[in-house]
Scaffold this motif. Structure first.
Motif, PDB file in Angstrom:
ATOM      1  N   HIS A 130       0.681  -0.615  -0.224  1.00 40.54           N
ATOM      2  CA  HIS A 130       0.357  -0.293  -0.144  1.00 40.54           C
ATOM      3  C   HIS A 130       0.837   0.904   0.003  1.00 40.54           C
ATOM      4  O   HIS A 130       0.122   2.345  -0.335  1.00 40.54           O
ATOM      5  N   TRP A 131       1.948   1.187   0.278  1.00 38.35           N
ATOM      6  CA  TRP A 131       2.527   2.039   0.937  1.00 38.35           C
ATOM      7  C   TRP A 131       3.882   2.870  -0.566  1.00 38.35           C
ATOM      8  O   TRP A 131       3.277   3.760  -0.643  1.00 38.35           O
ATOM      9  N   HIS A 132       3.661   1.723  -1.554  1.00 39.10           N
ATOM     10  CA  HIS A 132       3.845   1.848  -2.824  1.00 39.10           C
ATOM     11  C   HIS A 132       3.006   3.247  -3.868  1.00 39.10           C
ATOM     12  O   HIS A 132       3.369   3.556  -4.176  1.00 39.10           O
ATOM     13  N   LEU A 133       1.882   2.251  -3.640  1.00 38.57           N
ATOM     14  CA  LEU A 133       0.516   3.091  -3.758  1.00 38.57           C
ATOM     15  C   LEU A 133       0.475   4.308  -3.725  1.00 38.57           C
ATOM     16  O   LEU A 133       0.192   5.138  -4.361  1.00 38.57           O
ATOM     17  N   THR A 134       0.414   4.298  -2.648  1.00 32.50           N
ATOM     18  CA  THR A 134       0.452   5.805  -2.347  1.00 32.50           C
ATOM     19  C   THR A 134       1.260   6.438  -2.541  1.00 32.50           C
ATOM     20  O   THR A 134       1.001   7.786  -2.835  1.00 32.50           O
ATOM     21  N   ALA A 135       2.956   6.011  -2.854  1.00 37.64           N
ATOM     22  CA  ALA A 135       3.715   6.777  -3.259  1.00 37.64           C
ATOM     23  C   ALA A 135       3.326   7.417  -4.478  1.00 37.64           C
ATOM     24  O   ALA A 135       3.878   8.430  -4.334  1.00 37.64           O
ATOM     25  N   LEU A 136       2.951   6.266  -5.311  1.00 38.89           N
ATOM     26  CA  LEU A 136       3.239   6.872  -6.902  1.00 38.89           C
ATOM     27  C   LEU A 136       1.811   7.985  -6.500  1.00 38.89           C
ATOM     28  O   LEU A 136       2.135   8.723  -7.420  1.00 38.89           O
ATOM     29  N   ARG A 137       0.995   7.860  -6.571  1.00 41.42           N
ATOM     30  CA  ARG A 137      -0.129   8.310  -6.053  1.00 41.42           C
ATOM     31  C   ARG A 137       0.471   9.768  -5.971  1.00 41.42           C
ATOM     32  O   ARG A 137      -0.273  11.118  -6.404  1.00 41.42           O
ATOM     33  N   LEU A 138       0.723  10.345  -4.647  1.00 42.99           N
ATOM     34  CA  LEU A 138       1.058  11.249  -4.541  1.00 42.99           C
ATOM     35  C   LEU A 138       2.177  12.258  -5.708  1.00 42.99           C
ATOM     36  O   LEU A 138       2.586  12.745  -5.891  1.00 42.99           O
ATOM     37  N   GLY A 139       3.282  11.075  -6.080  1.00 45.22           N
ATOM     38  CA  GLY A 139       3.927  11.701  -7.224  1.00 45.22           C
ATOM     39  C   GLY A 139       3.789  11.750  -8.505  1.00 45.22           C
ATOM     40  O   GLY A 139       4.132  12.686  -9.050  1.00 45.22           O
ATOM     41  N   LEU A 140       2.862  10.994  -8.484  1.00 44.73           N
ATOM     42  CA  LEU A 140       1.788  11.591  -9.108  1.00 44.73           C
ATOM     43  C   LEU A 140       1.423  13.219 -10.348  1.00 44.73           C
ATOM     44  O   LEU A 140       1.029  13.720 -10.803  1.00 44.73           O
ATOM     45  N   GLY A 141       0.952  12.634  -8.890  1.00 40.60           N
ATOM     46  CA  GLY A 141      -0.724  14.379  -8.528  1.00 40.60           C
ATOM     47  C   GLY A 141       0.921  15.352  -8.314  1.00 40.60           C
ATOM     48  O   GLY A 141       0.122  16.410  -8.975  1.00 40.60           O
ATOM     49  N   LEU A 142       2.026  15.040  -7.596  1.00 38.16           N
ATOM     50  CA  LEU A 142       2.350  16.304  -7.977  1.00 38.16           C
ATOM     51  C   LEU A 142       3.648  17.046  -9.183  1.00 38.16           C
ATOM     52  O   LEU A 142       3.678  17.609  -9.418  1.00 38.16           O
ATOM     53  N   GLY A 143       3.592  15.037  -9.817  1.00 38.27           N
ATOM     54  CA  GLY A 143       4.483  15.658 -11.140  1.00 38.27           C
ATOM     55  C   GLY A 143       3.057  16.354 -12.168  1.00 38.27           C
ATOM     56  O   GLY A 143       4.063  17.220 -13.062  1.00 38.27           O
ATOM     57  N   ALA A 144       1.921  15.881 -11.845  1.00 39.11           N
ATOM     58  CA  ALA A 144       1.199  16.170 -13.048  1.00 39.11           C
ATOM     59  C   ALA A 144       0.546  17.783 -12.898  1.00 39.11           C
ATOM     60  O   ALA A 144       0.256  18.718 -13.891  1.00 39.11           O
ATOM     61  N   GLY A 145       0.973  18.355 -11.253  1.00 40.16           N
ATOM     62  CA  GLY A 145       0.634  19.536 -11.298  1.00 40.16           C
ATOM     63  C   GLY A 145       1.914  20.793 -10.894  1.00 40.16           C
ATOM     64  O   GLY A 145       1.611  22.158 -11.733  1.00 40.16           O
ATOM     65  N   TYR A 146       2.903  19.638 -11.528  1.00 38.00           N
ATOM     66  CA  TYR A 146       3.643  21.015 -11.687  1.00 38.00           C
ATOM     67  C   TYR A 146       3.720  21.256 -13.436  1.00 38.00           C
ATOM     68  O   TYR A 146       4.132  21.831 -14.025  1.00 38.00           O
ATOM     69  N   ALA A 147       3.243  19.780 -14.026  1.00 40.90           N
ATOM     70  CA  ALA A 147       3.648  20.329 -15.103  1.00 40.90           C
ATOM     71  C   ALA A 147       2.510  20.993 -15.591  1.00 40.90           C
ATOM     72  O   ALA A 147       3.045  22.038 -16.770  1.00 40.90           O
ATOM     73  N   LEU A 148       1.036  20.911 -15.381  1.00 42.79           N
ATOM     74  CA  LEU A 148       0.308  21.595 -15.261  1.00 42.79           C
ATOM     75  C   LEU A 148       0.479  23.634 -15.054  1.00 42.79           C
ATOM     76  O   LEU A 148       0.683  23.783 -16.057  1.00 42.79           O
ATOM     77  N   ALA A 149       1.397  23.697 -14.450  1.00 37.30           N
ATOM     78  CA  ALA A 149       1.872  24.444 -13.497  1.00 37.30           C
ATOM     79  C   ALA A 149       2.577  25.402 -15.081  1.00 37.30           C
ATOM     80  O   ALA A 149       2.808  26.266 -15.111  1.00 37.30           O
ATOM     81  N   GLN A 150       3.827  24.275 -14.850  1.00 36.68           N
ATOM     82  CA  GLN A 150       4.448  24.970 -15.688  1.00 36.68           C
ATOM     83  C   GLN A 150       3.496  25.608 -17.571  1.00 36.68           C
ATOM     84  O   GLN A 150       4.147  26.289 -17.876  1.00 36.68           O
ATOM     85  N   LEU A 151       2.690  25.068 -18.381  1.00 31.58           N
ATOM     86  CA  LEU A 151       2.298  25.454 -19.219  1.00 31.58           C
ATOM     87  C   LEU A 151       1.498  26.036 -19.381  1.00 31.58           C
ATOM     88  O   LEU A 151       1.234  26.822 -20.156  1.00 31.58           O
ATOM     89  N   LEU A 152       0.789  26.069 -17.431  1.00 32.30           N
ATOM     90  CA  LEU A 152      -0.531  27.396 -17.465  1.00 32.30           C
ATOM     91  C   LEU A 152       0.404  28.922 -17.596  1.00 32.30           C
ATOM     92  O   LEU A 152       0.021  29.888 -17.580  1.00 32.30           O
ATOM     93  N   ARG A 153       1.527  28.472 -17.028  1.00 35.38           N
ATOM     94  CA  ARG A 153       2.437  30.208 -16.866  1.00 35.38           C
ATOM     95  C   ARG A 153       3.092  30.341 -18.251  1.00 35.38           C
ATOM     96  O   ARG A 153       2.845  31.472 -18.228  1.00 35.38           O
ATOM     97  N   VAL A 154       3.703  29.351 -19.491  1.00 33.53           N
ATOM     98  CA  VAL A 154       3.707  29.489 -20.423  1.00 33.53           C
ATOM     99  C   VAL A 154       2.106  30.000 -21.599  1.00 33.53           C
ATOM    100  O   VAL A 154       2.644  31.174 -22.471  1.00 33.53           O
ATOM    101  N   ILE A 155       1.662  29.279 -20.592  1.00 34.46           N
ATOM    102  CA  ILE A 155      -0.087  30.342 -22.459  1.00 34.46           C
ATOM    103  C   ILE A 155      -0.459  31.533 -21.287  1.00 34.46           C
ATOM    104  O   ILE A 155      -0.782  32.371 -21.843  1.00 34.46           O
ATOM    105  N   SER A 156      -0.533  32.142 -20.155  1.00 37.96           N
ATOM    106  CA  SER A 156      -0.335  33.069 -19.321  1.00 37.96           C
ATOM    107  C   SER A 156      -0.212  34.115 -19.141  1.00 37.96           C
ATOM    108  O   SER A 156      -0.228  35.109 -18.905  1.00 37.96           O
ATOM    109  N   SER A 157       1.594  34.131 -19.833  1.00 41.47           N
ATOM    110  CA  SER A 157       2.177  35.195 -20.133  1.00 41.47           C
ATOM    111  C   SER A 157       2.928  35.427 -21.790  1.00 41.47           C
ATOM    112  O   SER A 157       1.619  35.231 -22.221  1.00 41.47           O
TER     113      SER A 157
END
Length: 157
Positions: A130-157
């Protein structure tokens, strides 16, 4: 016949029965939302007004900056990770976040919310991993959030 018309006027219309049943069933949900959201909203407002939220959040400002979020967003993510999405919404409401910040937080928490409760469910389904799956969810969530933040930064500037 006059007796029948008087009897019909005393019978409640069908929509009223449905409305009463819906209200009766939703009382539990309304109570759940009130006891979850209202206290967290009030505590967040008090912490924000007292400066305590800024002080506590300042330690995570560099990390939140990677996601284009203010330091106070750490409290939103923590509430979402540990409690649920309603708690995160209650903490986010008084912060005055813009649409980009709400989108980034929404994506992160959409992937990895309620980690404690859902981790317990996963532990029952996949013992020992279960710890592996929780870490995977956390990593995917933070990674996707980082990618979206970078994308929106480029689009909105």
């Amino acid at each position: 016949m006059p007796h029948e018309s008087a009897n019909q006027s005393l019978t409640a219309p069908p929509w009223r029965k449905g409305l009463q049943a819906g209200i009766s069933r939703s009382k539990g949900l309304i109570w759940f939302l009130l006891k979850t959201i209202l206290p967290l909203y009030i505590v967040t407002e008090i912490f924000k007004a007292s400066g305590l939220l800024s002080y506590i959040s300042s330690f995570l400002a560099p990390v939140m900056g990677l996601f284009g979020l203010p330091a106070e967003a750490a409290a939103v993510l923590t509430a979402g990770f540990l409690v649920n999405l309603y708690a995160a919404a209650a903490v986010a409401a008084p912060l005055g976040l813009d649409w980009v910040q709400v989108s980034v937080i929404g994506l992160i928490l959409g992937i990895c919310h309620s980690l404690v409760v859902e981790g317990a469910v996963v532990r029952g389904l996949v013992p020992g991993r279960h710890w592996h799956l929780t870490a995977l969810r956390l990593g995917l969530g933070l990674g996707a959030g980082y990618a979206l933040a970078q994308l929106l930064r480029v689009i909105s500037s």
